[in-house]
Design a protein around this motif. Structure first.
Motif, mmCIF file in Angstrom:
data_model
loop_
_atom_site.group_PDB
_atom_site.id
_atom_site.type_symbol
_atom_site.label_atom_id
_atom_site.label_comp_id
_atom_site.label_asym_id
_atom_site.label_seq_id
_atom_site.Cartn_x
_atom_site.Cartn_y
_atom_site.Cartn_z
ATOM 1 N N PHE A 86 -27.583 -34.863 7.793
ATOM 2 C CA PHE A 86 -28.433 -33.735 7.466
ATOM 3 C C PHE A 86 -27.631 -32.440 7.505
ATOM 4 O O PHE A 86 -26.695 -32.297 8.289
ATOM 5 N N TYR A 110 -34.360 -36.003 -2.899
ATOM 6 C CA TYR A 110 -34.134 -35.347 -1.606
ATOM 7 C C TYR A 110 -32.884 -34.472 -1.621
ATOM 8 O O TYR A 110 -32.868 -33.395 -1.029
ATOM 9 N N GLU A 162 -37.486 -37.313 9.568
ATOM 10 C CA GLU A 162 -37.236 -36.879 8.191
ATOM 11 C C GLU A 162 -37.452 -38.023 7.205
ATOM 12 O O GLU A 162 -37.957 -37.817 6.093
ATOM 13 N N LYS A 212 -30.325 -30.200 1.355
ATOM 14 C CA LYS A 212 -30.837 -30.722 2.620
ATOM 15 C C LYS A 212 -29.914 -31.748 3.261
ATOM 16 O O LYS A 212 -29.899 -31.909 4.474
ATOM 17 N N ASN A 219 -42.904 -26.786 7.429
ATOM 18 C CA ASN A 219 -42.143 -27.031 8.664
ATOM 19 C C ASN A 219 -41.861 -25.733 9.417
ATOM 20 O O ASN A 219 -41.950 -25.677 10.646
#
Length: 374
Positions: free
Chosen positions: A90, A318, A297, A83, A333
């Motif tokens: 990102f 993450y 985010e 990610k 999402n």
């Protein structure tokens, strides 16, 4: 036979050699001749073997030189299915990667056909809809595909860099190939390893090599011997495959963003713009969009315990593509983005109507999200 004279007469004494002695002497003579012949043949064979080995080594080196280029040799900047990039940005293609997988390229008609194929394969119960669970499992499969692809590519490159098949790549072997793929002759590269003065490297190449050396040292685990096994080389090129390297990647991102050195990230630190003056209105608008995306985010995904700060452990989770929460969050999402009628499931018509979002948003691409520069 021995002859001598005594009292004017010649006396002859004949000694009879036993037959067994004669046979032994003959066998010894033959054995000695055979030994000389065998030794000569052995020497010739050894010379041929040595010549063959040198030729094979030269051929392997030529094969390495031909098959490896700069992009294949260096650790990838982009990590598919991760990610966050290694520089803290990102992965803009993450969701496209985790939904389309390896089907993301091609002309529009081909992509539409692939989208239909993906929908049919992900629709496990064949009810013509994709549920959140089905989307989650599909995304998990795509993430694993990127991990498997990285492993396969790494094994192939490792074999090319390990022509003697001893199971290790030394730093000098890697350094030499770095010089070769940057256009330097193999013999000059070999000489440079001895004197470090034969080749004058560009400053950008020196900086790049220094980054790789630090990364090499991180991957070189006990025994620390300046050479990497296949698993260590995988960690060197693909940190997403190594818990230690993922922790190192998260720590590097934390150090770069954590301005007050508190060991945690606030939302203000996370959305802070680089120190640069932006003059064009379109650039200012892009910056505002960038900050809004990072803030969403931060609160929705990275700050798992919702205490308003991101710890190092939360950041590690993450950037870890294997974390079970990633597929679930991305499924939610994706459905929110494409579900036009709000029934919390996707129809083929909804997928096709929103194909531009799937092909162009940061939500649809998994392969490029594992790698970015430290």
């Amino acid at each position: 036979m021995i002859a001598n004279k005594m009292n004017g007469h010649t006396n002859v004494c004949v000694y009879v050699v036993p037959l067994t002695v004669l046979i032994t002497m003959c066998l010894w003579t033959v054995h000695k001749a055979e030994s000389r012949a065998i030794n000569k043949t052995t020497e010739m064979l050894e010379a041929e073997i040595k010549k063959s080995k040198l030729l094979a080594k030269w051929q392997l080196q030529k094969e390495v030189d031909m098959k490896l280029d700069v992009e294949k040799l260096k650790p990838p900047d982009h990590l598919g299915g991760v990610k966050m990039e290694q520089d803290g940005h990102f992965n803009k293609d993450y969701q496209k990667e985790v939904f389309l997988g390896n089907h993301q390229n091609g002309v529009e008609q081909e992509v539409e056909s692939k989208l239909q194929d993906i929908f049919m394969n992900a629709d496990e119960n064949k009810d013509d809809f994709l549920s959140p669970d089905e989307v989650e499992r599909w995304i998990g499969q795509k993430i694993q595909e990127h991990l498997d692809e990285a492993l396969s590519e790494n094994n192939r490159i490792f074999k090319l860099l390990d022509p003697d098949h001893d199971g290790f790549i030394t730093w000098n072997e890697y350094f030499k190939q770095f010089l070769v793929v940057h256009g330097h002759d193999s013999d000059r590269a070999e000489k440079h390893l001895a004197d470090y003065d034969t080749i004058e490297l560009e400053q950008s190449d020196k900086d790049e090599l220094m980054r790789y050396k630090f990364r090499w040292s991180d991957a070189d685990k006990a025994p620390v011997d300046n050479r990497l096994s296949a698993n260590e080389f995988l960690a060197f090129r693909h940190p997403e495959h190594s818990a230690f390297m993922l922790n190192s990647m998260a720590s590097d991102i934390m150090r770069a963003i954590d301005k007050d050195k508190s060991g945690n990230l606030t939302v203000f630190e996370f959305i802070a713009l680089p120190d640069a003056e932006v003059l064009e209105p379109k650039d200012r608008e892009m910056d505002r969009h960038w900050q809004m995306e990072r803030e969403r985010e931060f609160h929705a995904v990275i700050d798992a315990n919702k205490d308003g700060i991101v710890s190092l452990e939360e950041l590690k989770d993450y950037v870890n593509p294997r974390h079970p929460n990633h597929a679930k969050v991305e499924a939610i999402n994706l459905i929110k983005m494409v579900d036009n009628d709000g029934d919390n499931r996707l129809s083929l018509a909804e997928v096709m109507e929103n194909k531009e979002l799937l092909l162009g948003s940061k939500m649809v691409d998994t392969g490029r999200s594992f790698h970015d520069e430290f």
